[in-house]
Scaffold this motif. Structure first.
Motif, mmCIF file in Angstrom:
data_model
loop_
_atom_site.group_PDB
_atom_site.id
_atom_site.type_symbol
_atom_site.label_atom_id
_atom_site.label_comp_id
_atom_site.label_asym_id
_atom_site.label_seq_id
_atom_site.Cartn_x
_atom_site.Cartn_y
_atom_site.Cartn_z
ATOM 1 N N LYS A 155 72.333 19.532 -26.172
ATOM 2 C CA LYS A 155 73.165 20.687 -25.794
ATOM 3 C C LYS A 155 72.730 21.297 -24.461
ATOM 4 C CE LYS A 155 74.314 21.763 -30.597
ATOM 5 N NZ LYS A 155 75.575 20.990 -30.514
ATOM 6 N N VAL A 156 72.445 20.436 -23.514
ATOM 7 C CA VAL A 156 72.101 20.880 -22.166
ATOM 8 C C VAL A 156 73.337 21.467 -21.493
ATOM 9 C CG1 VAL A 156 71.421 20.075 -19.859
ATOM 10 C CG2 VAL A 156 70.189 19.272 -21.893
ATOM 11 N N ALA A 157 73.169 22.569 -20.799
ATOM 12 C CA ALA A 157 74.291 23.230 -20.124
ATOM 13 C C ALA A 157 74.247 23.065 -18.611
ATOM 14 C CB ALA A 157 74.311 24.713 -20.467
ATOM 15 N N ASN A 158 73.036 22.933 -18.053
ATOM 16 C CA ASN A 158 72.902 22.914 -16.587
ATOM 17 C C ASN A 158 71.969 21.799 -16.133
ATOM 18 O OD1 ASN A 158 74.121 25.771 -16.336
ATOM 19 N ND2 ASN A 158 72.344 26.085 -17.662
ATOM 20 N N ILE A 159 72.220 21.348 -14.925
ATOM 21 C CA ILE A 159 71.335 20.390 -14.265
ATOM 22 C C ILE A 159 70.746 21.071 -13.030
ATOM 23 C CG2 ILE A 159 71.122 18.149 -13.152
ATOM 24 C CD1 ILE A 159 71.799 17.954 -16.100
ATOM 25 N N ILE A 160 69.427 21.094 -12.966
ATOM 26 C CA ILE A 160 68.716 21.642 -11.805
ATOM 27 C C ILE A 160 68.123 20.470 -11.034
ATOM 28 C CG2 ILE A 160 66.845 23.142 -11.023
ATOM 29 C CD1 ILE A 160 67.163 24.706 -13.659
ATOM 30 N N LEU A 161 68.501 20.338 -9.786
ATOM 31 C CA LEU A 161 68.017 19.237 -8.952
ATOM 32 C C LEU A 161 67.105 19.787 -7.865
ATOM 33 C CD1 LEU A 161 71.590 18.317 -8.982
ATOM 34 C CD2 LEU A 161 70.085 16.360 -9.291
ATOM 35 N N LEU A 162 65.881 19.289 -7.831
ATOM 36 C CA LEU A 162 64.936 19.700 -6.794
ATOM 37 C C LEU A 162 64.565 18.477 -5.971
ATOM 38 C CD1 LEU A 162 63.105 21.776 -5.434
ATOM 39 C CD2 LEU A 162 61.351 21.238 -7.146
ATOM 40 N N THR A 163 64.877 18.541 -4.687
ATOM 41 C CA THR A 163 64.598 17.430 -3.775
ATOM 42 C C THR A 163 63.568 17.873 -2.744
ATOM 43 O OG1 THR A 163 66.898 16.691 -4.015
ATOM 44 C CG2 THR A 163 65.618 15.765 -2.180
ATOM 45 N N ARG A 164 62.496 17.131 -2.636
ATOM 46 C CA ARG A 164 61.467 17.410 -1.633
ATOM 47 C C ARG A 164 61.474 16.272 -0.612
ATOM 48 N NH1 ARG A 164 55.106 16.933 -1.918
ATOM 49 N NH2 ARG A 164 54.438 18.568 -0.487
ATOM 50 N N LYS A 165 61.925 16.599 0.600
ATOM 51 C CA LYS A 165 62.088 15.590 1.633
ATOM 52 C C LYS A 165 60.759 15.230 2.290
ATOM 53 C CE LYS A 165 66.764 17.165 2.827
ATOM 54 N NZ LYS A 165 67.633 17.597 3.946
ATOM 55 N N ALA A 166 60.792 14.183 3.100
ATOM 56 C CA ALA A 166 59.579 13.707 3.755
ATOM 57 C C ALA A 166 58.969 14.760 4.669
ATOM 58 C CB ALA A 166 59.878 12.428 4.539
ATOM 59 N N ASN A 167 59.815 15.625 5.255
ATOM 60 C CA ASN A 167 59.309 16.666 6.156
ATOM 61 C C ASN A 167 58.818 17.905 5.404
ATOM 62 O OD1 ASN A 167 61.668 17.862 5.307
ATOM 63 N ND2 ASN A 167 62.600 18.027 7.340
ATOM 64 N N GLY A 168 58.819 17.840 4.076
ATOM 65 C CA GLY A 168 58.339 18.953 3.264
ATOM 66 C C GLY A 168 59.405 19.949 2.857
ATOM 67 N N GLU A 169 60.625 19.834 3.415
ATOM 68 C CA GLU A 169 61.691 20.759 3.051
ATOM 69 C C GLU A 169 62.065 20.575 1.587
ATOM 70 O OE1 GLU A 169 66.251 22.054 4.337
ATOM 71 O OE2 GLU A 169 65.447 20.092 4.914
ATOM 72 N N LEU A 170 62.319 21.684 0.910
ATOM 73 C CA LEU A 170 62.717 21.671 -0.491
ATOM 74 C C LEU A 170 64.169 22.129 -0.604
ATOM 75 C CD1 LEU A 170 59.468 23.415 -1.512
ATOM 76 C CD2 LEU A 170 60.136 21.249 -2.554
ATOM 77 N N VAL A 171 64.971 21.363 -1.321
ATOM 78 C CA VAL A 171 66.372 21.722 -1.542
ATOM 79 C C VAL A 171 66.602 21.794 -3.045
ATOM 80 C CG1 VAL A 171 68.783 21.113 -1.167
ATOM 81 C CG2 VAL A 171 67.075 20.560 0.581
ATOM 82 N N LEU A 172 67.080 22.952 -3.495
ATOM 83 C CA LEU A 172 67.331 23.167 -4.923
ATOM 84 C C LEU A 172 68.828 23.316 -5.140
ATOM 85 C CD1 LEU A 172 65.735 23.764 -7.649
ATOM 86 C CD2 LEU A 172 66.318 26.151 -7.212
ATOM 87 N N ASN A 173 69.350 22.571 -6.090
ATOM 88 C CA ASN A 173 70.764 22.659 -6.423
ATOM 89 C C ASN A 173 70.905 22.870 -7.925
ATOM 90 O OD1 ASN A 173 73.593 22.261 -5.272
ATOM 91 N ND2 ASN A 173 73.629 20.883 -7.027
ATOM 92 N N ILE A 174 71.731 23.826 -8.334
ATOM 93 C CA ILE A 174 71.948 24.129 -9.744
ATOM 94 C C ILE A 174 73.440 24.003 -10.027
ATOM 95 C CG2 ILE A 174 71.739 25.855 -11.564
ATOM 96 C CD1 ILE A 174 69.404 27.065 -9.931
ATOM 97 N N THR A 175 73.785 23.178 -11.008
ATOM 98 C CA THR A 175 75.179 22.890 -11.288
ATOM 99 C C THR A 175 75.378 22.678 -12.779
ATOM 100 O OG1 THR A 175 77.024 21.404 -10.710
ATOM 101 C CG2 THR A 175 74.853 20.409 -10.954
ATOM 102 N N PRO A 176 76.560 22.958 -13.309
ATOM 103 C CA PRO A 176 76.800 22.692 -14.729
ATOM 104 C C PRO A 176 76.684 21.203 -15.038
ATOM 105 C CG PRO A 176 78.486 24.151 -13.829
ATOM 106 C CD PRO A 176 77.709 23.624 -12.662
ATOM 107 N N PHE A 177 76.179 20.890 -16.209
ATOM 108 C CA PHE A 177 76.115 19.514 -16.692
ATOM 109 C C PHE A 177 77.523 19.044 -17.017
ATOM 110 C CE2 PHE A 177 75.244 16.908 -20.721
ATOM 111 C CZ PHE A 177 75.175 15.708 -20.017
ATOM 112 N N THR A 178 77.893 17.849 -16.572
ATOM 113 C CA THR A 178 79.249 17.339 -16.775
ATOM 114 C C THR A 178 79.518 16.883 -18.201
ATOM 115 O OG1 THR A 178 78.583 15.103 -16.127
ATOM 116 C CG2 THR A 178 79.429 16.562 -14.377
#
Length: 328
Positions: free
Chosen positions: A93-116
């Protein structure tokens, strides 16, 4: 929309200002799973589990209920594996997907979206996103989210949980360890970088793919086509069609493309296991390899060939696979 590269869609989404993106209501009143893609080149050096431990408290402070952490590359291994995880998340019963991407240059990108609630896991319809140059900066952003949004998530985990990595794996019914028939009758479609549909959208959040410009994607497609074209010319004598944009199976079949040349890149042991092969000493097969196979669209079958021919070098892997295609 179906002809727009998924990479271009990602680019558009991540160039939106945070104020234009709203956090899903279910973020504050529902379970989330966290998928992490961590570049080994990023500094300071840490693996994805260490990154999970550092981001867990800020996510909880923001109002989330993270019930499990996974390495994104494990889930986006193949369509079959991804479908298995999609089913497992639905059962929990997961409702959301949290995606955390850490790039080679150290930048962090966080994306939060409903689970399909299906095998796609995430959709290209957008979500809430933010970027930061450090964990400290990202943590502050998340803590501020929690201060302005009351959460209904209670009794959340105090430390991150790492479910069994095989939780979402299904039996590999679609993989066949032999060569397909009738390759000389129909065209072989060769998808190039960026030619992905909804199912492949999850992989665009990988640290080595996220945020690439359309110009970069096009340049990579041209370079990739040149390399593949040269190898196919010398090792494959049947008709080939290069695919630079996503097409449905029905559209491909209507154009006499019944086979697709598919490529997977992951830890060798994980690949072999996901394809239904017996793996001896799987703990030793941790190197990243490339494996080609052919998908037969009409029957949704995947032919991996009679001999295991994965290789760390993509060009070597392709040559070996094509040579094995000639065997009975």
């Amino acid at each position: 929309m179906k002809y727009i590269s998924a990479f271009i869609i990602v680019l558009i989404l991540f160039h939106k200002a945070n104020g234009q993106n709203m956090l899903p209501e279910s973020f504050f009143d529902g379970k989330s799973v966290v998928l992490i893609s961590n570049s080994p080149q990023a500094q300071p050096s840490m693996d994805w589990k260490m990154l999970s431990e550092k981001i867990h408290s800020p996510l909880v402070a923001a109002g989330a209920d993270p019930i499990g952490y996974y390495e994104l590359e494990d889930i986006a291994l193949s369509g079959e594996v991804q479908a298995g995880y999609g089913d497992a998340f639905s059962k929990r019963k997961v409702a959301n997907i949290i995606l955390l991407t850490r790039k080679a240059n150290g930048e962090l990108v966080l994306n939060i979206t409903p689970f399909t609630k299906n095998k796609n896991i995430v959709s290209n319809s957008g979500g809430w996103s933010t970027a930061a140059n450090s964990l400290e900066e990202l943590s502050t952003t998340l803590e501020n989210v929690g201060k302005s949004n009351p959460s209904k998530n209670y009794l959340v985990l105090e430390v991150p949980e790492f479910p069994n990595s095989s939780e979402g794996l299904t039996t590999a019914k679609g993989f066949i360890a032999k060569n397909p028939l009738n390759l000389e009758v129909f065209k072989l479609g060769v998808p190039l970088t960026g030619a992905v549909g909804e199912e492949g959208f999850l992989s665009t959040f990988r640290y080595d793919l996220l945020g690439k410009s359309p110009e970069t994607v096009l340049a990579e497609q041209n370079a990739e086509k040149g390399e593949i074209e040269s190898i196919l010319k010398n090792h494959y004598s049947n008709q080939v069609e290069y695919l630079t944009e996503y097409r449905t199976d029905a559209e491909l079949i209507a154009n006499r493309v019944q086979f697709l040349l598919m490529r997977l890149e992951a830890r060798e042991g994980d690949l072999m296991k996901s394809m239904g092969l017996e793996v001896e000493n799987i703990e030793e097969k941790t190197g990243i390899v490339v494996k080609y196979y052919i998908r037969f669209l009409v029957r949704n079958e995947n032919y991996i060939g009679p001999k295991w021919d994965a290789h760390p070098n993509a060009q070597v892997a392709l040559r070996q696979f094509l040579e094995n295609l000639k065997k009975n």
